[in-house]
Design a protein around this motif. Structure first.
Motif, short mmCIF file in Angstrom:
data_model
loop_
_atom_site.label_atom_id
_atom_site.label_comp_id
_atom_site.label_asym_id
_atom_site.label_seq_id
_atom_site.Cartn_x
_atom_site.Cartn_y
_atom_site.Cartn_z
N HIS A 194 1.04 -1.11 0.09
CA HIS A 194 -0.18 -0.07 -0.08
C HIS A 194 0.77 1.41 0.01
CE1 HIS A 194 -3.18 2.79 1.02
NE2 HIS A 194 -2.61 3.12 1.94
N ARG A 195 1.84 1.34 0.67
CA ARG A 195 2.74 2.30 0.88
C ARG A 195 3.42 2.68 -0.59
NH1 ARG A 195 3.59 0.58 6.27
NH2 ARG A 195 5.55 -0.64 5.50
N LEU A 196 3.97 1.62 -1.13
CA LEU A 196 4.73 1.67 -2.48
C LEU A 196 3.52 2.38 -3.52
CD1 LEU A 196 6.75 -1.46 -2.72
CD2 LEU A 196 7.66 0.85 -2.58
N ALA A 197 2.29 1.96 -3.22
CA ALA A 197 1.30 2.44 -4.19
C ALA A 197 0.91 3.91 -4.12
CB ALA A 197 -0.07 1.56 -4.11
N VAL A 198 1.19 4.07 -2.77
CA VAL A 198 0.61 5.78 -2.46
C VAL A 198 1.94 6.52 -3.02
CG1 VAL A 198 0.58 7.43 -0.50
CG2 VAL A 198 -0.84 5.17 -0.50
N TRP A 199 3.20 6.12 -2.77
CA TRP A 199 4.31 6.76 -2.91
C TRP A 199 4.41 6.93 -4.80
CZ3 TRP A 199 8.71 5.48 -6.15
CH2 TRP A 199 9.77 6.50 -6.17
N GLU A 250 1.97 9.67 -5.69
CA GLU A 250 2.40 10.83 -5.54
C GLU A 250 3.59 11.29 -6.56
OE1 GLU A 250 3.89 10.50 -1.50
OE2 GLU A 250 1.88 10.62 -0.46
N GLN A 251 4.48 10.49 -6.98
CA GLN A 251 5.51 10.68 -8.00
C GLN A 251 4.91 10.95 -9.24
OE1 GLN A 251 8.50 10.94 -6.60
NE2 GLN A 251 7.26 10.33 -4.99
N ARG A 287 6.31 19.07 -10.69
CA ARG A 287 7.11 19.34 -9.42
C ARG A 287 8.04 18.32 -9.26
NH1 ARG A 287 1.87 18.93 -7.39
NH2 ARG A 287 2.22 17.25 -6.43
N LEU A 288 8.29 17.47 -10.20
CA LEU A 288 9.39 16.51 -10.23
C LEU A 288 10.56 16.98 -10.91
CD1 LEU A 288 9.45 13.61 -9.14
CD2 LEU A 288 8.80 12.54 -11.39
N THR A 289 11.81 16.54 -10.06
CA THR A 289 13.16 16.91 -10.60
C THR A 289 13.22 16.27 -11.79
OG1 THR A 289 14.40 15.48 -9.55
CG2 THR A 289 13.82 17.45 -8.35
N PRO A 290 14.16 16.82 -12.72
CA PRO A 290 14.50 16.05 -14.18
C PRO A 290 15.12 14.71 -13.72
CG PRO A 290 14.87 18.36 -14.14
CD PRO A 290 14.49 18.35 -12.96
#
Length: 150
Positions: free
Chosen positions: A34-39, A42-43, A51-54
């Motif tokens: 579940h935590r991996l799915a949320v992460w 979010e990415q 908002r994600l760095t190159p």
């Protein structure tokens, strides 16, 4: 080389995909999945919002967790999956999904989504533009003479 928590989470996600052959589920019975799915969600949201760095974007793309089209816009999310499904349906069936006489419930859902997108007064976004291109291409192929029969 410095290993950050972001890198560790990415490695865990890649290991999960390698062992399970799929992305993690939100409603998984194991907290780690579940935590991996949320992460991952979010990415992907951060990537869509810019908002994600190159460097992080490149790592996610390299791992196959994020895809980009030729213009650099993200092709992730439910809308893009529906567009891809409609394109695949057209290729497999030789027609667009039908709302009035669908062969399956899945076809009816695709047709309903497609009609809602095309009749919406919302701003033209990437998936809707792609959907209009698919529709135009299907019209062009129907209007073409039957030169290659048999």
């Amino acid at each position: 080389m410095l290993t950050t928590s972001w890198d560790l989470r990415l490695r865990a996600l890649i290991a999960f995909r390698d062992s399970e052959g799929r992305d993690p589920y939100f409603r998984a019975s194991t907290p780690g999945e579940h935590r991996l799915a949320v992460w991952l969600d979010e990415q992907r949201k951060a990537a869509r919002a810019g908002r994600l760095t190159p460097a992080h974007r490149a790592k996610l793309c390299e791992a196959g967790l994020l895809s980009e089209d030729a213009t650099g816009h993200q092709r992730t999310g439910a809308a893009w999956l529906k567009v891809e499904s409609i394109s695949a349906f057209l290729e497999d069936e030789g027609r667009l999904p039908s709302l009035s006489s669908p062969a399956t419930a899945g076809e009816k859902r695709l047709a309903a989504w497609m009609n809602a997108q095309l009749s919406s007064r919302a701003a033209e976004n990437g998936p809707v533009r792609e959907l209009r291109e698919i529709l135009a291409a299907s019209q062009d192929s129907r209007d073409a003479p039957l030169a290659r029969v048999g």
